[in-house]
Scaffold this motif. Structure first.
Motif, PDB file in Angstrom:
ATOM      1  N   THR A  82      -0.575  -3.919 -14.156  1.00  0.00           N
ATOM      2  CA  THR A  82      -0.959  -5.161 -13.483  1.00  0.00           C
ATOM      3  C   THR A  82       0.035  -5.502 -12.378  1.00  0.00           C
ATOM      4  N   TYR A  83       1.297  -5.411 -12.714  1.00  0.00           N
ATOM      5  CA  TYR A  83       2.361  -5.690 -11.740  1.00  0.00           C
ATOM      6  C   TYR A  83       2.225  -4.790 -10.521  1.00  0.00           C
ATOM      7  N   LYS A  84       2.043  -3.493 -10.753  1.00  0.00           N
ATOM      8  CA  LYS A  84       1.921  -2.539  -9.647  1.00  0.00           C
ATOM      9  C   LYS A  84       0.638  -2.780  -8.840  1.00  0.00           C
ATOM     10  N   SER A  85      -0.471  -3.031  -9.526  1.00  0.00           N
ATOM     11  CA  SER A  85      -1.745  -3.232  -8.834  1.00  0.00           C
ATOM     12  C   SER A  85      -1.693  -4.421  -7.883  1.00  0.00           C
ATOM     13  N   ILE A  86      -1.069  -5.511  -8.321  1.00  0.00           N
ATOM     14  CA  ILE A  86      -0.999  -6.710  -7.483  1.00  0.00           C
ATOM     15  C   ILE A  86      -0.085  -6.484  -6.286  1.00  0.00           C
ATOM     16  N   ASN A  87       1.048  -5.833  -6.501  1.00  0.00           N
ATOM     17  CA  ASN A  87       1.934  -5.541  -5.376  1.00  0.00           C
ATOM     18  C   ASN A  87       1.290  -4.566  -4.392  1.00  0.00           C
ATOM     19  N   ASP A  88       0.566  -3.587  -4.912  1.00  0.00           N
ATOM     20  CA  ASP A  88      -0.147  -2.648  -4.037  1.00  0.00           C
ATOM     21  C   ASP A  88      -1.232  -3.365  -3.240  1.00  0.00           C
ATOM     22  N   TYR A  89      -1.936  -4.286  -3.897  1.00  0.00           N
ATOM     23  CA  TYR A  89      -2.984  -5.053  -3.224  1.00  0.00           C
ATOM     24  C   TYR A  89      -2.408  -5.897  -2.095  1.00  0.00           C
ATOM     25  N   ILE A  90      -1.277  -6.586  -2.364  1.00  0.00           N
ATOM     26  CA  ILE A  90      -0.633  -7.404  -1.337  1.00  0.00           C
ATOM     27  C   ILE A  90      -0.211  -6.545  -0.149  1.00  0.00           C
ATOM     28  N   ALA A  91       0.387  -5.391  -0.422  1.00  0.00           N
ATOM     29  CA  ALA A  91       0.815  -4.496   0.656  1.00  0.00           C
ATOM     30  C   ALA A  91      -0.374  -4.024   1.482  1.00  0.00           C
ATOM     31  N   ALA A  92      -1.484  -3.694   0.817  1.00  0.00           N
ATOM     32  CA  ALA A  92      -2.670  -3.209   1.518  1.00  0.00           C
ATOM     33  C   ALA A  92      -3.277  -4.312   2.395  1.00  0.00           C
ATOM     34  N   GLU A  93      -3.335  -5.533   1.887  1.00  0.00           N
ATOM     35  CA  GLU A  93      -3.896  -6.631   2.660  1.00  0.00           C
ATOM     36  C   GLU A  93      -3.021  -6.966   3.872  1.00  0.00           C
ATOM     37  N   LYS A  94      -1.716  -6.952   3.691  1.00  0.00           N
ATOM     38  CA  LYS A  94      -0.811  -7.193   4.808  1.00  0.00           C
ATOM     39  C   LYS A  94      -0.976  -6.115   5.883  1.00  0.00           C
ATOM     40  N   SER A  95      -1.074  -4.871   5.450  1.00  0.00           N
ATOM     41  CA  SER A  95      -1.252  -3.767   6.390  1.00  0.00           C
ATOM     42  C   SER A  95      -2.554  -3.907   7.165  1.00  0.00           C
ATOM     43  N   PHE A  96      -3.627  -4.292   6.472  1.00  0.00           N
ATOM     44  CA  PHE A  96      -4.924  -4.472   7.125  1.00  0.00           C
ATOM     45  C   PHE A  96      -4.845  -5.566   8.188  1.00  0.00           C
ATOM     46  N   ILE A  97      -4.222  -6.702   7.845  1.00  0.00           N
ATOM     47  CA  ILE A  97      -4.108  -7.820   8.791  1.00  0.00           C
ATOM     48  C   ILE A  97      -3.294  -7.408  10.004  1.00  0.00           C
ATOM     49  N   GLN A  98      -2.161  -6.743   9.759  1.00  0.00           N
ATOM     50  CA  GLN A  98      -1.285  -6.354  10.857  1.00  0.00           C
ATOM     51  C   GLN A  98      -1.953  -5.315  11.759  1.00  0.00           C
ATOM     52  N   ASN A  99      -2.663  -4.367  11.172  1.00  0.00           N
ATOM     53  CA  ASN A  99      -3.368  -3.349  11.974  1.00  0.00           C
ATOM     54  C   ASN A  99      -4.509  -3.963  12.759  1.00  0.00           C
ATOM     55  N   PHE A 100      -5.197  -4.929  12.142  1.00  0.00           N
ATOM     56  CA  PHE A 100      -6.301  -5.613  12.822  1.00  0.00           C
ATOM     57  C   PHE A 100      -5.787  -6.360  14.042  1.00  0.00           C
ATOM     58  N   GLU A 101      -4.621  -7.022  13.885  1.00  0.00           N
ATOM     59  CA  GLU A 101      -4.043  -7.760  15.006  1.00  0.00           C
ATOM     60  C   GLU A 101      -3.636  -6.818  16.126  1.00  0.00           C
ATOM     61  N   PHE A 102      -3.138  -5.625  15.757  1.00  0.00           N
ATOM     62  CA  PHE A 102      -2.672  -4.674  16.753  1.00  0.00           C
ATOM     63  C   PHE A 102      -3.821  -4.188  17.629  1.00  0.00           C
ATOM     64  N   TYR A 103      -4.968  -3.966  16.980  1.00  0.00           N
ATOM     65  CA  TYR A 103      -6.105  -3.461  17.726  1.00  0.00           C
ATOM     66  C   TYR A 103      -6.887  -4.604  18.368  1.00  0.00           C
TER      67      TYR A 103
END
Length: 221
Positions: free
Chosen positions: A200-221
């Motif tokens: 659970t701990y790993k899944s939530i941290n992985d989810y947060i990292a993935a969402e942050k990456s998506f937002i940052q990549n979306f802003e870049f493009y």
């Protein structure tokens, strides 16, 4: 705090992650047991699902407000620390994202409205909990419309003069981290805590990292 929506989402994720990981640090260092860890995470999630409003009719010692109408989803209190020579203030908290209340002003004064987040603490240290305010309407007048990030220690103040017996119609709309990232709650509640707490701990941290990456990549493009 004036930010665009993507900046607000990133700030929310970073701040939530900080508290989430602090709780698990206590658990992994054996300062708390599994039950305490679960209870603290549930308390964290509950706090991130609530908006808080502090209101004071500032003037005489007898100044206050009296609620005429509010829903069952709203928790109203008049704390002792909010009373002084300028009057008795009140606070109310709600998980409903569209808040409608009606109250009456007692005595002439200056109505102070503080928009903020929940007072959440870990080991007596207050941790930031953010909500995104979308709109504040008083007596059908729009005082704010847009995106505004607030927390307990970074509130937004609105003021207006008021008259004795004046009736105030108050409407507030806001979003929480779970409106933007519902999977945070789903991942937490869908796991078997006893057997899968590490997962659970790993899944939530992985989810947060993935969402942050998506937002940052979306802003870049």
């Amino acid at each position: 705090m004036a930010l665009n929506l993507n900046e607000i989402k990133i700030c929310m994720l970073n701040t939530y992650k900080l508290s989430f990981n602090k709780i698990f640090e206590e658990y992994y260092s054996q300062h708390i047991n599994l039950e305490d860890c679960i209870n603290k995470i549930n308390g964290l999630n509950n706090s991130w699902n609530i908006s808080r409003v502090d209101i004071k009719n500032r003037g005489l010692q007898s100044n206050t407000i009296k609620f005429l109408e509010y829903g069952k989803h709203i928790n109203v209190s008049y704390p002792y620390w909010f009373k002084d020579m300028d009057g008795q203030g009140c606070k109310f908290e709600s998980f409903k994202k569209d808040i409608d209340v009606i109250f009456n002003c007692v005595n002439d004064g200056i109505l102070e409205i503080h928009l903020k987040g929940k007072d959440f603490r870990l080991n007596d240290k207050r941790m930031d909990v953010y909500v995104n305010i979308h709109e504040l309407v008083i007596n059908n007048n729009i005082l704010f419309k847009g995106n505004m990030l607030v927390s307990h220690d970074k509130p937004q103040l609105f003021e207006k003069s008021c008259k004795n017996n004046e009736i105030v119609l108050f409407n507030l709309t806001f979003s929480t981290i779970f409106d933007y990232f519902p999977q945070l709650k789903i991942l937490w509640h869908n796991k078997n805590y006893i057997n899968n707490i590490d997962s659970t701990y790993k899944s939530i941290n992985d989810y947060i990292a993935a969402e942050k990456s998506f937002i940052q990549n979306f802003e870049f493009y």
